[in-house]
Each structure stands twice: as structure tokens, then as C-alpha cells.
Design an enzyme around this catalytic site. Structure first.
Site, PDB file in Angstrom:
ATOM      1  N   SER A   1      37.365 101.512   0.773  1.00  0.00           N
ATOM      2  CA  SER A   1      38.396 102.504   0.119  1.00  0.00           C
ATOM      3  C   SER A   1      39.756 102.089  -0.151  1.00  0.00           C
ATOM      4  CB  SER A   1      38.233 103.846   1.266  1.00  0.00           C
ATOM      5  OG  SER A   1      37.158 104.566   0.831  1.00  0.00           O
TER       6      SER A   1
ATOM      7  N   LYS B   1      41.611 102.739  -3.483  1.00  0.00           N
ATOM      8  CA  LYS B   1      42.278 104.037  -3.575  1.00  0.00           C
ATOM      9  C   LYS B   1      43.644 103.786  -3.860  1.00  0.00           C
ATOM     10  CE  LYS B   1      38.705 107.274  -1.664  1.00  0.00           C
ATOM     11  NZ  LYS B   1      37.859 106.269  -1.194  1.00  0.00           N
TER      12      LYS B   1
ATOM     13  N   SER C   1      40.270 110.294   2.199  1.00  0.00           N
ATOM     14  CA  SER C   1      39.663 109.027   1.686  1.00  0.00           C
ATOM     15  C   SER C   1      38.372 109.798   0.743  1.00  0.00           C
ATOM     16  CB  SER C   1      38.984 108.219   2.392  1.00  0.00           C
ATOM     17  OG  SER C   1      38.626 107.091   2.152  1.00  0.00           O
TER      18      SER C   1
END
Length: 476
Positions: free
Chosen positions: A112, A115, A310
Site C-alpha cells: 500500500s 498509494k 488505506s
């Protein structure tokens, strides 16, 4: 790479502390005040000039010594808990000096931390104040209405649901507009238009369990409520069950609200150039005439939620906004291509990323630590002010988002609570952390730590946190 900037902090002294808006809570932690964890109030159009995250000033202390940083970090980076592969880079932002690195140009599974790139590219492409719009237009025959997905995955169903995404647009508000616009015309059916997004609805590298029943993500469609969730609840662990067809489910909820007996997929009719912009209840039925619309909060808030929680769905719809802004198809492939192009426009080494999605859920994504660090440093440097909005959304160690329960053990890690602001990343055997921190010498550092192969995820996370915490404590 970046301008010489540093946080102005006067701990334990009488004086004025410069408090940039996007990281107000982060700076509070350094001065003993409670940190703010809720997003800042929504800006209004026209788009405001973003407040720089870091304030231009003379460096508050000497640049850390790279040899001393190496001596401090080597034992931690070699920790067994991190696994056999650890790629890392640490940069002093004000001086643009690399303090520590190990395989910084190695393509690594980012999870993640992807991102970070999604946030940077969508803010650069659309701006902080951009809003996503969900519209309803008249269908081809009287009583037929078409709800057109505009990519706003934060859309709530009814009052109360917006607690998941505070200030979100609501489906019941849209339904009220449409019922008023229809006047005496009885709704016959709802068509759900998802044509804005193209291509596959799931990405290469996603597991079927990620969509259902795991609930880590939904099928990516241009119309959904609560990011595809069946219930408007975010669970930090275990996932949130999602609709198998979020768009059709949203359409059925909307049809029930306006009293339409049928719902199916379809496309909006074209509107003649001389047609009125909205339907007149007393006039003739005009295919394509607008019956209602709602808008999302400003993009900066959507980015905040994406980073704090997230949220994989929000990341994917934001990636598609980068594609649409670049005139490319709003698909996984189009988003990846457009994100790479925007990174290049920002002067970042886009060839150091290969993306299959915008969320990091795909196990095929690879990004180098150097690209993550350069992106964060550019955001902190002030030359691209809109990128500074990233720091308002990044979780704070021991305080908010996916870092709320981190930096607790071992006890040495707790010294970094409230000081480290970073994006986490976890997949099977993959643990990453990328963000910014302030050392005890008031130096702002950008870092990316990317580990692969650790057998115990909790031990690996604690070991990564220990590296960041050592940087905070290190005078070096």
C-alpha cells in the site's frame, strides 16, 4: 531536487511556532499538544493555494552524518524479523543529502505504499479542490431515469452513512432532487450507467478473496456507495464485505428511494444541443435532461481518507481520475500509464515503478525506495505546493489511521509516536513503510523501508518501526 526547507519548531521556548495547516497535528505532537486527526475543513472552489507543509527557514541543526546514521541503522536493518530482503533509502530533505541506503534502485513489492504515488499524481492532475459528480438524467422514454456514475466511491446512502466519509454526497439527497424534477411523471425504471470506467473490474495480481469474502476491495465501477461496502463501516483488520456488483446495488437502492419498480444496467441518452439543462415537470419529456446531481467533498479530503484508512477502492478510483485528466481510458492500464506520465512531468523517475493497480493490492506492482523518497521529498520541498496535501492524510505514528496502534513495542519505538508520519504497506511476506519524520536535531527526513520475506508480520512491522524510531532519536 527540492528547496531547502525545514520545520520551524521551538520546543520549551517562548516564541511563535509556524504551524502549516496540512500537518498541524503532526507539529502539535512535537510541542506536547494533542494532535488533530480529522481532515481539515473542505476548501471551496475556486481552488485555493495549498499551504506549504514545510516552512522555508534556515536549517535548525547540522546535517546528520551519514557514517553515524549507517552505524545506527545497520544492526536494525539486518534484523532477522525483516526477512532476507530489505531495501531502504533515507534522505535529509533540506540539504538533499542521502544519509542511508541499501539497494535504493531495486524494484520492490510496495504493497500500500503505492498509494503515495497515487496521492501525488491525482493531486497534481486534478488539484486539491476538484469534486467528483454523480448525475441523474432523463432516459429515452417518460419515467425512465439514468443514474450516471462519476467515480465518487465515497457516496453515502443516507444521512448517518456519511460518518464513514464525513461530508460525503448522499444518494437520498440525489433521490429527493429527482423526485422533485419528475413532478407528476411516475418513474418506471432506473438505468445504471457505468460507462465512465473501462476494462476489467479487478486487477492482475488480485486474489478472488480480496474482493469477497475478504472485503479488501470491491469491483471497480464508476458508481458505488461507501466504497462498495455493504455496511458503512471501516474495519482496520479483517476487511469489510463488499457488494458483488456495487453499481447495480447502488442503482437498486436509488430506485427504491424514488419508487421505480425496475433497475438494470444501461447508458444515458445523448442530449440535443437545444435541450434544457434540466427537466421541466410541467413540460415535455426531454431525453438526456438533467434531473439532479450531487458532488463529492474536494479531492483533498478523498485523498486524506484513502491514505488514512488505506482504502483500496478510493485509491483505484483516484488512479482513474489521473487517467481521465490525461485523456486516457479510465482503466487499470490507463491509470498506470497516466500515473507514470504524471510522475515524469513532476521530474520524478517514473521508470522506477511498474504498476498494475493504484492501491498496491496487486502483488505484481514494483516500486523502488528511491522513487518513494523522491516523491515525498518533492511534496515536502514546496516547489509543488499541491503535493503538500499528502501529509495531511498520512497516518501518524501511535495516533491515527493505519499507524494508530504502531510504534508501541519495543518501548524505544514509542519515542517516535506523533513524530513519524508515513504510509504503511502489507501483503503476504511484504512489509513496507514510507514517509517523513523529524529528528531530535529538527531535521526533516524522508524515508522508505521495504522488506520482503519476514515470516511474522507483527515482528516485521515492529522491526520496521524500530528503524524509523532510531532515526527520530538519532542526533548523528
Amino acid at each position: 531536487m527540492v528547496a531547502a526547507l525545514i520545520l520551524v519548531v521551538m520546543a520549551g521556548a517562548v516564541g511563535v511556532i509556524v504551524r502549516p495547516g496540512p500537518v498541524d497535528g503532526w507539529l502539535d505532537a512535537l510541542t506536547g499538544e494533542p494532535a488533530r486527526t480529522t481532515p481539515a475543513p473542505a476548501p471551496t472552489t475556486p481552488e485555493p493555494t495549498p499551504t506549504p507543509v514545510l516552512v522555508a527557514a534556515e536549517a535548525d541543526g547540522a546535517v546528520p552524518d551519514a557514517a553515524a546514521v549507517k552505524a545506527a541503522l545497520d544492526p536494525l536493518v539486518n534484523a532477522k524479523a525483516l526477512g532476507p530482503t530489505v531495501n531502504i533509502q533515507v534522505l535529509d530533505v533540506a540539504s538533499d543529502t542521502i544519509l542511508y541506503e541499501r539497494n535504493p534502485a531495486s524494484a520492490t513489492t510496495p504493497a500500500s505504499t503505492t498509494k503515495v504515488l497515487t496521492a501525488a499524481t491525482v493531486l497534481a492532475a486534478r488539484g486539491a479542490a476538484y469534486r467528483l459528480e454523480t448525475r441523474v438524467v432523463a432516459g429515452s422514454s417518460p419515467g425512465e431515469v439514468v443514474i450516471i456514475g462519476g467515480g465518487d466511491a465515497t457516496l453515502a446512502v443516507r444521512e448517518g452513512d456519511e460518518d464513514l466519509f464525513p461530508g460525503a454526497a448522499r444518494l437520498d439527497d440525489l433521490a429527493a432532487q429527482v423526485k422533485k424534477a419528475l413532478g407528476g411523471v411516475k418513474p418506471t425504471r432506473v438505468l445504471v450507467d457505468t460507462s465512465l470506467f473501462e476494462g476489467p473490474e479487478t486487477a492482475l495480481g488480485w486474489s478472488d478473496d480480496d474482493v469477497s469474502p475478504g472485503g479488501q476491495v470491491a469491483r471497480i465501477q464508476s458508481l458505488m456507495t461507501n466504497a462498495g461496502r455493504i455496511e458503512p463501516v471501516h474495519n482496520e483488520f479483517g476487511g469489510d464485505p463488499r457488494y458483488t456488483d456495487p453499481a447495480l446495488s447502488a442503482g437498486k437502492l436509488f430506485a427504491k428511494m424514488i419508487g421505480a419498480p425496475q433497475t438494470r444496467k444501461g447508458t444515458a441518452p445523448g442530449r440535443a444541443a437545444d435541450a434544457p439543462p434540466s427537466a421541466d415537470p410541467a413540460g415535455p419529456w426531454t431525453p438526456g435532461a438533467e434531473l439532479g446531481k450531487v458532488q463529492s467533498p474536494p479531492l483533498v479530503q478523498v485523498v486524506d481518507w484513502m491514505l488514512q484508512q488505506s482504502d483500496n477502492v478510493l485509491a483505484e478510483v483516484l488512479g482513474r481520475q489521473v487517467a481521465l485528466a490525461a485523456g486516457k481510458e479510465a482503466s487499470f492500464a490507463g491509470a498506470a500509464e497516466a500515473m507514470a506520465g504524471k510522475l515524469g512531468e513532476l521530474g520524478l523517475p517514473s521508470d522506477q515503478a511498474k504498476l498494475y493497480d493504484a492501491s498496491g493490492l496487486s502483488n505484481r506492482n514494483v516500486i523502488t525506495p528511491a522513487l518513494l523518497v523522491e516523491t515525498l521529498a518533492l511534496a515536502a520541498g514546496g516547489s509543488e505546493p499541491v503535493l503538500g496535501n499528502i501529509f495531511n492524510g498520512l497516518p501518524v505514528a501511535g495516533w491515527s489511521g493505519t499507524l494508530e496502534t504502531r510504534f508501541a513495542t519495543p518501548s524505544d519505538n514509542s519515542t517516535a509516536q506523533g513524530v513519524v508520519r508515513a504510509k504503511t504497506g502489507s501483503l503476504s511476506g511484504v512489509n513496507t513503510l514510507a514517509g517523513v519524520l523529524v529528528t531530535r536535531e529538527r531535521r526533516v527526513l524522508a524515508f522508505a523501508i521495504m522488506a520482503k520475506g519476514g515470516a511474522d508480520v507483527l515482528a516485521a512491522r515492529a522491526a520496521i518501526d524500530q528503524v524509523a524510531a532510531r532515526l527520530v532519536a538519532c542526533g548523528c
